[in-house]
Design an enzyme around this catalytic site. Structure first.
Site, mmCIF file in Angstrom:
data_model
loop_
_atom_site.group_PDB
_atom_site.id
_atom_site.type_symbol
_atom_site.label_atom_id
_atom_site.label_comp_id
_atom_site.label_asym_id
_atom_site.label_seq_id
_atom_site.Cartn_x
_atom_site.Cartn_y
_atom_site.Cartn_z
ATOM 1 N N SER A 20 4.960 -0.728 -4.546
ATOM 2 C CA SER A 20 5.715 0.503 -4.734
ATOM 3 C C SER A 20 7.008 0.255 -5.527
ATOM 4 O O SER A 20 6.982 -0.316 -6.610
ATOM 5 C CB SER A 20 5.968 1.129 -3.359
ATOM 6 O OG SER A 20 6.431 2.443 -3.468
ATOM 7 N N ASP A 65 -2.727 8.129 -4.477
ATOM 8 C CA ASP A 65 -2.788 7.381 -3.219
ATOM 9 C C ASP A 65 -2.016 8.068 -2.099
ATOM 10 O O ASP A 65 -1.720 7.462 -1.074
ATOM 11 C CB ASP A 65 -2.282 5.941 -3.421
ATOM 12 C CG ASP A 65 -0.794 5.855 -3.740
ATOM 13 O OD1 ASP A 65 -0.092 6.890 -3.704
ATOM 14 O OD2 ASP A 65 -0.301 4.744 -4.025
ATOM 15 N N HIS A 113 -1.260 4.811 -0.088
ATOM 16 C CA HIS A 113 -0.118 4.009 -0.530
ATOM 17 C C HIS A 113 0.171 2.875 0.457
ATOM 18 O O HIS A 113 0.336 1.720 0.048
ATOM 19 C CB HIS A 113 1.095 4.937 -0.650
ATOM 20 C CG HIS A 113 2.222 4.386 -1.453
ATOM 21 N ND1 HIS A 113 2.177 4.280 -2.828
ATOM 22 C CD2 HIS A 113 3.445 3.930 -1.087
ATOM 23 C CE1 HIS A 113 3.319 3.782 -3.275
ATOM 24 N NE2 HIS A 113 4.099 3.552 -2.230
#
Length: 428
Positions: A199, A368, A402
């Site tokens: 991320s 995601d 995610h």
């Protein structure tokens, strides 16, 4: 190829297993950069701190370092500490210095830089949202903390800034990561490192690489593995910012500090502006829709003003965050991007009556759950088509969220497989 067979092949092709705390020799050292909110840091209050309530300062001033982010145990025991922690987490902009800094009287430090200990939380939910399970998966194939596995936590409230702008926090991070990369390589037979990010850690790593001299990159970085990160920001962040409009005093906070920071608490953070959608990726596509006006990435300035940002705050977006978005560059090191798809992800939000304090209608696309697939495609175009990029591979994992990328067993197998294949390629 099964992980056990792949590791066996690697060991046959390279050096035999070595004894360094159980680490397998022949592996390139790995340095992990976690996602947003996954680095812990401590604080210390000086006499200059002006607390929002008397209890916030009296409890801590002059008593040394304490865990500011994330102190789950303390908040569970005493939820009244939440306003204190929120105030101590905020950033202010120093006009004279041209940079963000802590609130007056608050000193901070990142915990355990160089190790993965900063990714381990006493909040049980964080095990699946940070990198703890990825650490365990890497340890399962021969990586060992402090031998060939390292961590690079950072203060996620800050963000990289374009050249010519002061960014002391990121400059300190760059210097620390440079030394860590060199030390990790030199202690592992001069093998270059593999950077693995999740991320927002990818944003930090990308800018770190772009600001590092190319000869240094070619010497010290074997591969860059970026998880759950496209290029171009998040439409979701526009919804988050809109939901915080008019929050003075702020709405009742969620039960944990982490939830509050990721909603109304983050307007003070420099990083919130760097997560906005980029006009280079989204163009004039409407992202926030109202009856009277639509807002796209090309008129973010108007959107920020509409949701209550001051002229000075809007100007900082224009001069600090936007130039990085518009001048995105490939890292020019071998790179693998791994992203999840097949999960409903915010694509547009509709506030038809123009009331940003109300609950919007959300229009989902693919991604995601956090990162939209359009930003992944943009990454593929911008990096994959760059003639200077040495190697680029894009991997999409269906039905992976995610957080699932670094917590689900099936996704972790794919991630570890890609890391081991980098080792295998360089040992053959």
């Amino acid at each position: 190829m099964p992980l056990c067979l792949l590791l066996a092949t690697l060991l046959v092709a390279g050096a035999p297993a070595a004894a360094h705390g159980g680490a397998v020799s022949g592996l390139h050292p790995v340095i992990l950069l976690p996602g947003y909110s996954c680095s812990q840091f401590d604080a210390r209050l000086t006499d200059d701190y002006d607390p929002p309530t008397p209890g916030c300062g009296v409890r801590r001033q002059g008593r040394g370092w304490f865990r500011l982010w994330e102190n789950y145990t303390a908040l569970q025991a005493d939820p009244s500490l939440l306003p204190c922690y929120q105030d101590q987490l905020r950033l202010v902009y120093d006009r004279a210095a041209g940079d963000y800094r802590n609130a007056p009287g608050v000193k901070t430090r990142v915990v355990s830089f160089g190790t993965t200990r900063s990714f381990r939380f006493d909040d049980p939910e964080q095990k699946n949202t940070c990198m703890e399970k990825l650490v365990e998966a890497l340890e399962g194939v021969g990586y060992r903390e402090g031998a060939n596995l390292f961590g690079a936590p950072y203060d996620f409230r800050y963000a990289p800034a374009p050249r010519g702008k002061v960014a002391r926090s990121f400059a300190h991070f760059r210097s620390s990561l440079t030394r860590l990369v060199e030390r990790a390589s030199e202690s592992n037979g001069d093998r270059p490192v593999i950077l693995v990010t999740h991320s927002f850690g990818g944003t930090y790593a990308m800018e770190f690489l772009n600001q590092s001299p190319l000869p240094w990159r070619l010497r010290y970085v074997e591969h860059f593995v970026m998880l759950c990160q496209g290029v171009g920001g998040l439409a979701l962040n526009m919804q988050i910012l809109a939901s915080t409009m008019g929050s003075s005093p702020p709405p009742p906070p969620p039960p944990t500090l982490r939830g509050s920071v990721l909603t109304f608490g983050n307007r003070n953070f420099e990083s919130v502006l760097s997560l906005l959608p980029s006009p280079k990726v989204y163009g004039d596509t409407p992202l926030v829709i109202t009856r009277s006006k639509n807002y796209s990435a090309e008129n973010i300035l108007e959107f920020l003003a509409a949701v209550g940002f001051s002229d000075e705050e809007v100007a900082r977006y224009r001069t600090r965050a936007l130039p990085l978005m518009l001048n995105f560059r490939a890292p020019v090191v071998p790179m693998t991007a791994i992203n999840g798809v097949g999960v409903p992800t915010v694509d547009k939000v509709v506030y038809w009556d123009g009331n940003f304090t109300g609950k919007p209608q959300v229009v989902n696309g693919d991604g995601d759950g956090i990162v939209n697939v359009e930003t992944v495609r943009a990454l593929d175009r911008l990096v994959g088509n760059d003639p200077d990029q040495l190697y680029f591979k894009s991997v999409l994992i269906p039905n992976t969220t995610h957080n699932g990328m670094i917590s689900d067993d099936s996704a972790l197998k794919t991630v570890v497989k890609e890391i081991l294949e980098v080792n295998q390629a360089t040992s053959s």
